[in-house]
Design an enzyme around this catalytic site. Structure first.
Site, PDB file in Angstrom:
ATOM      1  N   GLY A  83      -1.162  -7.520  10.483  1.00 51.03           N
ATOM      2  CA  GLY A  83      -0.187  -6.523  10.078  1.00 51.03           C
ATOM      3  C   GLY A  83      -0.696  -5.126  10.368  1.00 51.03           C
ATOM      4  N   ASN A  84       0.129  -4.138  10.072  1.00 51.43           N
ATOM      5  CA  ASN A  84      -0.253  -2.752  10.272  1.00 51.43           C
ATOM      6  C   ASN A  84      -0.875  -2.178   9.013  1.00 51.43           C
ATOM      7  OD1 ASN A  84      -0.145   0.020  11.375  1.00 51.43           O
ATOM      8  ND2 ASN A  84       1.378   0.302   9.765  1.00 51.43           N
ATOM      9  N   GLU A  85      -2.101  -1.792   9.076  1.00 49.58           N
ATOM     10  CA  GLU A  85      -2.783  -1.124   7.966  1.00 49.58           C
ATOM     11  C   GLU A  85      -2.714  -1.946   6.681  1.00 49.58           C
ATOM     12  OE1 GLU A  85      -0.797   2.621   7.850  1.00 49.58           O
ATOM     13  OE2 GLU A  85      -1.792   3.384   9.638  1.00 49.58           O
ATOM     14  N   GLN A  86      -2.690  -3.241   6.841  1.00 50.06           N
ATOM     15  CA  GLN A  86      -2.625  -4.091   5.653  1.00 50.06           C
ATOM     16  C   GLN A  86      -3.003  -5.509   6.060  1.00 50.06           C
ATOM     17  OE1 GLN A  86      -3.115  -4.626   2.751  1.00 50.06           O
ATOM     18  NE2 GLN A  86      -1.280  -4.423   1.487  1.00 50.06           N
ATOM     19  N   ARG A  98       0.826  -1.213   0.000  1.00 49.46           N
ATOM     20  CA  ARG A  98       0.000   0.000   0.000  1.00 49.46           C
ATOM     21  C   ARG A  98       0.857   1.259   0.000  1.00 49.46           C
ATOM     22  NH1 ARG A  98      -4.228   0.189   4.532  1.00 49.46           N
ATOM     23  NH2 ARG A  98      -5.057   1.804   3.186  1.00 49.46           N
TER      24      ARG A  98
END
Lengths: 243, 263
Positions: free
Chosen positions: A205-208, A166
């Protein structure tokens, strides 16, 4: 308070998996044990659990110990706000949490640092720490102090939106090159940390969202074991649980 | 006979840049063990720790967290991976009886390594977040000193840092299973060695013929938390050549005040 012994026979040069209890007659039963509560809700009661194996004709062959907290953590997505609501031991909890990356950027980690870092969070009246996906799967010493000071832990795996699909421009759309390696590390990390009462939530995961195969495997590995999938009635009693 | 259990290897570690060591791991752990000295490449090591942590400790490089000192430390993208590939060396004692086993454990290494013990080579495969356990029972000296050397390699894809910086540099580190912040983020400058090193504890672990592996403890609750059960599952490995009959014990205690224990 509780001691139980069972006999096991293990074939030569082999590995077996063994579960207490083997039957309803051999359960480790506790009547109203002191529960583990997050910071601000009660005491962080911890019990010493020790497992030893004695070999006939040899003596004590190995010993393993861990501090354990009796607690139940539940969460669900609130339909009104879209946020995740938590209950601890049946009690709703307002989460006051902080983001966390590491104790030291050059990994100069120590019990002394962790003790100071975690206690600081507790003194600030936090009850949750979120370990960011771009950092570490935290160490047992980190979780020990979270157990002690009542900080729930939200632990992310090693995926971030910026690096894994992203970012601008997009990079690593399928995550790390070796998905089997990722899963091996994830499984080993879960085994390393799973007995800590402070461990409250695994996040992909972070933001994904992790790549589909990794995400599916993680969700499957971390789901509630069928042994514990009982339907609770209104009183909170198990419909098919132990008598 | 050694007592069962864990002994951490925390002291006496040395480190040296691999390009400055002209000996093999076999030589280092047999005929040519290293030592410090004015012309020696060997320095006191940070274990557990990282290569950069070792260099900072010995004042070979300045502390990157002060001022603009990080700009003076060469980045792995420019130096190449070999520059931050380091040897780590230590010694340890072992006294095993006939039925005992000794494991050499690395709780985490970044990112891969070759291990030499008394001239024998073993490989620690890639991955920053995995434990490594080596059965070295047949390699250690029954009495006396054992020599241990570890050649640690950085992540396969350390990446390079664009001039404008950014979240995770050029994102190459994402190809590996490692911490991603090391290419820099909006809160930290890039870590020049990408945290290469033996970053978690090293220990030796003595057991008898049967070893307990990764127990799992789960509690269930009924009757409004009045009735509670503890479930425990564990793996057991029998490393002997014969069937063993065991007693498996689980004991739960509370710790009262003043170091008193209720059993």
């Amino acid at each position: 308070e509780h001691l139980q012994t069972q006999r096991v026979s293990i074939p030569a040069e082999s590995r077996v998996q063994y579960t207490f209890p083997q039957s309803a007659n051999w359960q480790l039963f506790f009547y109203k044990p002191n529960l583990w509560w997050p910071n601000g809700m009660g005491k962080q009661s911890l019990y010493n659990v020790v497992i030893t194996v004695d070999v006939k004709g040899y003596g004590e062959s190995d010993s393993w110990g861990h501090l354990f907290g009796f607690r139940k953590i539940e969460s669900h997505i609130d339909s009104a706000t879209g946020g995740r609501l938590f209950k601890i031991n049946g009690e709703p909890i307002f989460i006051r949490g902080g983001n966390w990356i590491l104790s030291d950027g050059l990994l100069r980690l120590s019990k002394k640092r962790y003790s100071a870092d975690i206690k600081f969070h507790a003194d600030m009246n936090f009850n949750m720490i979120r370990c960011w996906g771009g950092g570490l799967a935290e160490r047992p010493e980190f979780y020990y102090y979270c157990d002690l000071y009542g900080l729930l832990v939200w632990q992310e795996f090693w995926i971030t939106g910026d690096v894994d699909g992203r970012g601008d421009p997009v990079s690593n759309p399928d995550g790390p090159l070796d998905h089997d390696l990722f899963m091996l590390c994830a499984r080993d990390t879960v085994k390393l940390l799973r007995n800590h009462p402070s461990l409250a939530l695994w996040v992909g995961g972070n933001e994904q969202i992790p790549p589909e195969d990794i995400n599916t495997a993680l969700k499957n590995d971390l789901k509630l074991h069928p042994l514990f999938q009982n339907v609770l009635n209104e009183n909170g009693d198990s419909a098919t649980g132990f008598s | 006979m050694a007592g069962i259990g864990k002994t951490k290897l925390v002291s006496g570690w040395l480190a040296a840049r691999s390009t400055e060591v002209n000996l093999t791991g076999t030589q280092l752990t047999t005929t040519n063990p290293p030592s410090k000295g004015p012309r020696s490449p060997w320095i006191d090591a940070e274990v557990p720790g990282t290569v950069l942590g070792t260099l900072v400790k010995n004042k070979v490089v300045p502390d990157p967290f002060y001022g603009l000192e990080n700009e003076t430390i060469i980045d792995i993208a420019h130096s190449g991976r070999e520059y931050y590939t380091f040897w780590f060396f230590t010694t340890f004692q072992s006294e095993l009886s006939g039925s005992q086993h000794l494991d050499l454990n690395f709780r985490a290494v970044n990112y891969s390594a070759e291990v030499y013990i008394n001239g024998h080579k073993k490989v620690l495969p890639k991955g920053m977040f995995r434990r490594h356990s080596l059965d070295v029972t047949d390699i250690v000296h029954p009495e006396g000193q054992n020599l241990l050397a570890v050649l640690v390699h950085p992540p396969d894809h350390p990446g390079s840092i664009p001039s404008q910086g950014g979240q995770g540099g050029d994102h190459e580190i994402g190809k590996d299973v490692a911490t991603q912040y090391v290419e820099g983020w909006d809160w930290i400058a890039p870590i020049r060695d990408r945290n290469t090193g033996i970053w978690d504890e090293v220990s030796i672990y003595v057991t008898g013929p049967v070893k307990i592996i990764d127990p799992h403890l789960v509690s269930t609750f009924f009757d409004n938390y009045k009735r509670v059960y503890l479930h425990a599952t564990t793996e057991l490995i029998n490393r002997s050549a014969w069937v063993v009959d065991c007693s498996l014990n689980i004991q739960v205690t509370t710790e009262l005040e003043g170091n008193m224990c209720l059993v």
